[in-house]
Enzyme design. Structure first.
Site, PDB file in Angstrom:
ATOM      1  N   LYS A 213      17.289   3.999   0.982  1.00  0.00           N
ATOM      2  CA  LYS A 213      18.234   3.972   2.107  1.00  0.00           C
ATOM      3  C   LYS A 213      19.388   3.075   1.700  1.00  0.00           C
ATOM      4  O   LYS A 213      19.413   1.888   2.057  1.00  0.00           O
ATOM      5  CB  LYS A 213      17.546   3.408   3.356  1.00  0.00           C
ATOM      6  CG  LYS A 213      16.431   4.279   3.889  1.00  0.00           C
ATOM      7  CD  LYS A 213      16.023   3.873   5.296  1.00  0.00           C
ATOM      8  CE  LYS A 213      14.774   3.078   5.304  1.00  0.00           C
ATOM      9  NZ  LYS A 213      14.193   2.880   6.660  1.00  0.00           N
TER      10      LYS A 213
ATOM     11  N   ASP B 256      14.784  -0.369   0.858  1.00  0.00           N
ATOM     12  CA  ASP B 256      15.474  -0.537   2.140  1.00  0.00           C
ATOM     13  C   ASP B 256      16.505  -1.656   1.986  1.00  0.00           C
ATOM     14  O   ASP B 256      17.562  -1.450   1.400  1.00  0.00           O
ATOM     15  CB  ASP B 256      14.400  -0.837   3.197  1.00  0.00           C
ATOM     16  CG  ASP B 256      14.926  -0.850   4.622  1.00  0.00           C
ATOM     17  OD1 ASP B 256      15.902  -0.147   4.891  1.00  0.00           O
ATOM     18  OD2 ASP B 256      14.349  -1.555   5.462  1.00  0.00           O
TER      19      ASP B 256
ATOM     20  N   GLU C 109       7.689   2.291  -6.244  1.00  0.00           N
ATOM     21  CA  GLU C 109       7.823   1.911  -4.839  1.00  0.00           C
ATOM     22  C   GLU C 109       7.980   3.142  -3.957  1.00  0.00           C
ATOM     23  O   GLU C 109       8.465   4.176  -4.410  1.00  0.00           O
ATOM     24  CB  GLU C 109       9.064   1.021  -4.661  1.00  0.00           C
ATOM     25  CG  GLU C 109       8.746  -0.432  -4.324  1.00  0.00           C
ATOM     26  CD  GLU C 109       8.186  -0.671  -2.928  1.00  0.00           C
ATOM     27  OE1 GLU C 109       7.407   0.178  -2.418  1.00  0.00           O
ATOM     28  OE2 GLU C 109       8.509  -1.709  -2.344  1.00  0.00           O
ATOM     29  N   ASP C 110       7.579   3.003  -2.725  1.00  0.00           N
ATOM     30  CA  ASP C 110       7.721   4.109  -1.785  1.00  0.00           C
ATOM     31  C   ASP C 110       9.162   4.240  -1.297  1.00  0.00           C
ATOM     32  O   ASP C 110       9.729   5.320  -1.302  1.00  0.00           O
ATOM     33  CB  ASP C 110       6.767   3.947  -0.587  1.00  0.00           C
ATOM     34  CG  ASP C 110       6.814   2.546   0.035  1.00  0.00           C
ATOM     35  OD1 ASP C 110       7.558   1.682  -0.470  1.00  0.00           O
ATOM     36  OD2 ASP C 110       6.110   2.316   1.036  1.00  0.00           O
TER      37      ASP C 110
ATOM     38  N   LYS D 200       0.820  -1.182   0.000  1.00  0.00           N
ATOM     39  CA  LYS D 200       0.000   0.000   0.000  1.00  0.00           C
ATOM     40  C   LYS D 200       0.874   1.260   0.000  1.00  0.00           C
ATOM     41  O   LYS D 200       0.417   2.336  -0.317  1.00  0.00           O
ATOM     42  CB  LYS D 200      -0.872   0.033   1.272  1.00  0.00           C
ATOM     43  CG  LYS D 200      -1.730  -1.176   1.477  1.00  0.00           C
ATOM     44  CD  LYS D 200      -2.392  -1.091   2.874  1.00  0.00           C
ATOM     45  CE  LYS D 200      -2.893  -2.457   3.272  1.00  0.00           C
ATOM     46  NZ  LYS D 200      -3.311  -2.468   4.694  1.00  0.00           N
ATOM     47  N   GLY D 201       2.123   1.083   0.407  1.00  0.00           N
ATOM     48  CA  GLY D 201       2.992   2.237   0.657  1.00  0.00           C
ATOM     49  C   GLY D 201       3.120   3.228  -0.474  1.00  0.00           C
ATOM     50  O   GLY D 201       3.248   4.423  -0.250  1.00  0.00           O
TER      51      GLY D 201
ATOM     52  N   ARG E  19       0.006   6.677   7.347  1.00  0.00           N
ATOM     53  CA  ARG E  19       0.074   6.740   5.888  1.00  0.00           C
ATOM     54  C   ARG E  19      -0.529   8.029   5.331  1.00  0.00           C
ATOM     55  O   ARG E  19      -0.141   8.501   4.275  1.00  0.00           O
ATOM     56  CB  ARG E  19      -0.692   5.563   5.269  1.00  0.00           C
ATOM     57  CG  ARG E  19      -0.058   4.204   5.487  1.00  0.00           C
ATOM     58  CD  ARG E  19      -0.693   3.207   4.519  1.00  0.00           C
ATOM     59  NE  ARG E  19      -0.485   1.823   4.908  1.00  0.00           N
ATOM     60  CZ  ARG E  19       0.596   1.105   4.602  1.00  0.00           C
ATOM     61  NH1 ARG E  19       1.565   1.653   3.910  1.00  0.00           N
ATOM     62  NH2 ARG E  19       0.694  -0.153   4.987  1.00  0.00           N
TER      63      ARG E  19
ATOM     64  N   PHE F 196      13.797   5.342  10.322  1.00  0.00           N
ATOM     65  CA  PHE F 196      12.487   4.838   9.926  1.00  0.00           C
ATOM     66  C   PHE F 196      11.533   6.009   9.753  1.00  0.00           C
ATOM     67  O   PHE F 196      11.238   6.737  10.693  1.00  0.00           O
ATOM     68  CB  PHE F 196      11.935   3.855  10.961  1.00  0.00           C
ATOM     69  CG  PHE F 196      10.831   3.010  10.395  1.00  0.00           C
ATOM     70  CD1 PHE F 196      11.122   1.903   9.605  1.00  0.00           C
ATOM     71  CD2 PHE F 196       9.501   3.342  10.609  1.00  0.00           C
ATOM     72  CE1 PHE F 196      10.097   1.138   9.048  1.00  0.00           C
ATOM     73  CE2 PHE F 196       8.473   2.581  10.056  1.00  0.00           C
ATOM     74  CZ  PHE F 196       8.777   1.476   9.274  1.00  0.00           C
ATOM     75  N   ILE F 197      11.084   6.198   8.530  1.00  0.00           N
ATOM     76  CA  ILE F 197      10.217   7.342   8.255  1.00  0.00           C
ATOM     77  C   ILE F 197       8.777   6.894   8.000  1.00  0.00           C
ATOM     78  O   ILE F 197       8.533   5.762   7.574  1.00  0.00           O
ATOM     79  CB  ILE F 197      10.730   8.181   7.059  1.00  0.00           C
ATOM     80  CG1 ILE F 197      10.791   7.353   5.771  1.00  0.00           C
ATOM     81  CG2 ILE F 197      12.079   8.800   7.367  1.00  0.00           C
ATOM     82  CD1 ILE F 197      10.998   8.178   4.519  1.00  0.00           C
TER      83      ILE F 197
END
Ligand code: IMP
Ligand code: MG
Length: 223
Positions: A173, A145, A141-142, A85-86, A207, A194-195
């Site tokens: 990141k 990582d 993609e959001d 969902k990001g 969100r 972590f954002i």
């Protein structure tokens, strides 16, 4: 004096109805609603840094990336694949920053493992509707990582034989990378923090923030 009289009257009335128990229930419900609202309002205090400025910054990154994709895919058959969902907020803004014909589709994946780490085992919750043959795919993609989620997704989608496949991520990141993944389109690199916000969640919360914040470590330490 008048105020006191009104207050007393009110107290009397409440006391009277309280005897029936009717208002007690209503009050408990109102109290619970208020507590819920307060809790929701307070969640923002769990953010170490609320960068309201990030709204304007994100906007400029999205427009830049949209222009890059529009330029590179002008003669291609672009299909934007949003990873739910990001990436939903990014996707909604990015597609409107793209000035060439584009199709969109959604895929919902969940990386096993809770909290702030991905396990690398990706479960497909909703697959694409469109057959990829003949399309030039850009995965939206959001955040990138460890890279495990995208590594898995790229291989999966490649096996469906599209014309081409590239990755577009809003945040990256690089320090945290465990498997090699190349994002041709990127908003910006961020440090290892972590954002949340702008689609990014912690435990499905935050969100809907229009900006991005850094979650206080004690918040996810508790999980
Ligand atoms: P990866 O498989 O380790 O690259 O993880 C990618 C996924 O983990 C993203 O799509 C997010 O859902 C989640 N994620 C990674 N870092 C963050 C973060 O800082 N905030 C919120 N979600 C994150
Ligand atoms: Mg997530």
């Amino acid at each position: 004096k008048q105020v006191k009289a009104v207050a007393d009257k009110g107290t009397e009335q409440i006391a009277a109805v309280n005897e029936t128990g009717a208002i007690q229930t209503a009050n408990a419900q109102a109290e619970a609603d208020r507590a819920q609202q307060e809790a929701e309002r307070l969640t923002i205090r769990n953010l170490d840094k609320v960068t309201k400025k990030s709204e304007a910054y994100i906007d400029s990154m999205v427009k830049r990336v949209g222009a890059e994709i529009s330029r590179d895919y002008a003669d291609k058959n672009l299909l934007l694949v949003s990873v739910l969902k990001g990436s939903v907020v990014f996707m909604a803004d990015l597609m409107r920053a793209i000035t060439i014909p584009a199709r969109i589709d959604f895929m919902c994946v969940s990386s096993y493992g809770s909290g702030t780490k991905t396990s690398g085992v990706v479960k497909i919750i909703k697959d694409l509707d469109i057959n990829l043959k003949g399309y030039d795919i850009v995965i939206v993609e959001d955040i990138l990582d460890s890279g495990k989620t995208l590594h898995y997704l790229v291989n999966l989608l490649k096996s469906r034989e599209p014309n081409s496949i590239e990755i577009c991520t809003l945040f990256d990141k690089p320090e945290r990378r465990e498997v090699e993944v190349y994002a041709k389109y990127k908003g910006c690199d961020i440090p290892d923090a972590f954002i949340v916000g702008y689609g990014l969640d912690f435990d499905e919360k935050y969100r809907n923030l229009p900006f991005v914040g850094v979650l206080k470590p004690e918040v996810y330490g508790e999980v």
